[in-house]
Motif scaffolding. Structure first.
Motif, short mmCIF file in Angstrom:
data_model
loop_
_atom_site.label_atom_id
_atom_site.label_comp_id
_atom_site.label_asym_id
_atom_site.label_seq_id
_atom_site.Cartn_x
_atom_site.Cartn_y
_atom_site.Cartn_z
N HIS A 99 0.84 -1.19 0.00
CA HIS A 99 0.00 0.00 0.00
C HIS A 99 0.88 1.25 0.00
N ILE A 100 0.41 2.29 -0.68
CA ILE A 100 1.16 3.54 -0.73
C ILE A 100 0.20 4.72 -0.62
N TYR A 101 0.58 5.69 0.21
CA TYR A 101 -0.26 6.85 0.48
C TYR A 101 0.62 8.09 0.50
N GLY A 102 0.19 9.12 -0.23
CA GLY A 102 0.97 10.36 -0.29
C GLY A 102 0.15 11.56 0.12
N PRO A 103 -0.20 11.68 1.41
CA PRO A 103 -1.07 12.78 1.83
C PRO A 103 -0.40 14.14 1.69
N GLY A 104 -0.98 15.00 0.89
CA GLY A 104 -0.42 16.31 0.60
C GLY A 104 -0.64 16.59 -0.87
N GLY A 105 -0.91 17.84 -1.21
CA GLY A 105 -1.26 18.20 -2.58
C GLY A 105 -0.46 17.51 -3.65
N HIS A 106 0.82 17.83 -3.76
CA HIS A 106 1.64 17.23 -4.81
C HIS A 106 2.23 15.89 -4.39
N SER A 107 2.23 15.58 -3.11
CA SER A 107 2.73 14.28 -2.67
C SER A 107 1.82 13.15 -3.12
N ASN A 108 0.55 13.46 -3.39
CA ASN A 108 -0.34 12.45 -3.95
C ASN A 108 0.17 11.94 -5.29
N LEU A 109 0.92 12.78 -6.00
CA LEU A 109 1.47 12.35 -7.29
C LEU A 109 2.42 11.17 -7.11
N ALA A 110 3.10 11.12 -5.97
CA ALA A 110 4.07 10.05 -5.74
C ALA A 110 3.37 8.69 -5.65
N SER A 111 2.22 8.66 -4.97
CA SER A 111 1.50 7.39 -4.87
C SER A 111 0.95 6.96 -6.22
N GLN A 112 0.62 7.93 -7.07
CA GLN A 112 0.14 7.61 -8.41
C GLN A 112 1.28 7.21 -9.35
N GLU A 113 2.48 7.69 -9.06
CA GLU A 113 3.64 7.44 -9.92
C GLU A 113 3.92 5.95 -10.08
N VAL A 114 3.75 5.17 -9.03
CA VAL A 114 4.10 3.75 -9.09
C VAL A 114 2.88 2.84 -9.05
N PHE A 115 1.70 3.42 -9.23
CA PHE A 115 0.47 2.63 -9.24
C PHE A 115 -0.05 2.49 -10.66
N PHE A 116 -0.38 1.25 -11.07
CA PHE A 116 -0.92 0.98 -12.40
C PHE A 116 0.00 1.59 -13.45
N VAL A 156 2.12 -3.79 4.56
CA VAL A 156 3.18 -2.79 4.43
C VAL A 156 2.58 -1.54 3.81
N LEU A 157 2.92 -0.39 4.38
CA LEU A 157 2.43 0.89 3.89
C LEU A 157 3.62 1.82 3.64
N ILE A 158 3.72 2.30 2.39
CA ILE A 158 4.71 3.32 2.06
C ILE A 158 4.03 4.68 2.19
N LEU A 159 4.64 5.56 2.96
CA LEU A 159 4.12 6.91 3.15
C LEU A 159 5.08 7.90 2.50
N VAL A 160 4.55 8.72 1.58
CA VAL A 160 5.40 9.63 0.83
C VAL A 160 4.93 11.06 1.05
N ASN A 161 5.87 11.92 1.40
CA ASN A 161 5.56 13.33 1.54
C ASN A 161 6.86 14.11 1.45
N ALA A 162 6.85 15.15 0.65
CA ALA A 162 8.09 15.89 0.42
C ALA A 162 8.71 16.41 1.70
N TYR A 163 7.86 16.91 2.60
CA TYR A 163 8.40 17.63 3.77
C TYR A 163 8.42 16.78 5.04
#
Length: 254
Positions: free
Chosen positions: A48-65, A114-121
């Protein structure tokens, strides 16, 4: 008038320098995280991957489908912090205590996931709540964020979680994307603010590198991982269709 090529070259050099630093300094963290992901896929479990934050959501979409990506990756695409719902609304939601907890509980994660959490800051409230909630559920967490940005952000920054925690302090494994504070890196004569953000490049490089290392480790274990082929490439739909029954219903956003 200045040459556009010069400006492009400056920006390119800064992006390249950042990615080279990630490559040089995060190899051990990437290897550890890849082993965790390989274990999950070997057991036919989702990542699972979650990128809470305006542009951080792009990170979760980057490696999905994603063409060349793992079919086991399941993105948590919550509308609350996406820019599609409004930029100011997105920022308000990522600063709302309890919101990240609700998202993770609603995602249906269970012990051993497993959960990957992505956020720039690496500081916002929804992000930290998501990490803390996952831990209480028995979910292993991998953080992808900038240690420097988190540590240099003011303790009383309005985006911070009430605990003041940084993502790299509350996850099981952390990969540092080295994004400088403020994200933008280019200074232009006569312009008061820096321009040219780099966090999207850092996140995309780091996550795709992690996926590739995971796939290589699986092959070293003699496991053939299901990998998405672009639907726009010859035979793409046919190649993907062989695996859809295995993931449809399990991957919520598929």
């Amino acid at each position: 008038m200045s040459d556009p090529a010069d400006l492009g070259a400056d920006y390119l050099a800064r992006i390249t320098s950042l990615l080279e630093r990630i490559h040089a300094e995060e190899q051990t963290s990437i290897a550890k995280a890849a082993s965790v992901l390989a274990e999950q896929i070997a057991a036919d479990r989702l990542i699972h991957i979650y990128g809470p934050g305006g542009h951080s959501n792009l990170a979760s979409q980057e490696v999905f489908f994603r063409a060349g990506g793992l079919m086991h990756i399941s993105a948590i695409l919550d509308e609350g912090t996406m820019l599609t719902g409004g930029a100011l609304r997105s920022m308000a939601m990522e600063r709302t205590p309890g919101y990240g907890r609700i998202v993770i509980e609603n995602a249906g994660l269970v012990p051993g996931d497993v959960l990957i959490l992505v956020n720039a800051y690496g500081i916002n409230t929804a992000l930290i709540d998501a990490a803390l909630t996952a831990s209480t559920l028995g979910v292993r967490t991998i953080g992808v964020s900038s240690r420097e940005h988190a540590e240099k952000s003011a303790a009383d920054h309005p985006a911070r979680h009430p605990s003041g925690s940084n993502l790299h302090d509350v996850v099981d494994l952390h990969i540092d994307t080295k994004v400088p504070i403020g994200d933008a890196v280019v200074e232009l004569p006569g312009v008061s603010e820096k321009v040219g953000a780099v966090s999207t490049f850092a996140n995309a490089y780091t996550l795709n590198w992690l996926v590739q290392c995971t796939i290589r480790e699986l092959r070293e274990r003699n496991i053939e991982p299901p990998i998405w082929r672009s639907g726009n490439a010859p035979g793409g739909d046919e190649a993907n269709r062989k695996f859809l029954d295995r993931f449809k219903g399990r991957v919520h956003s598929l």
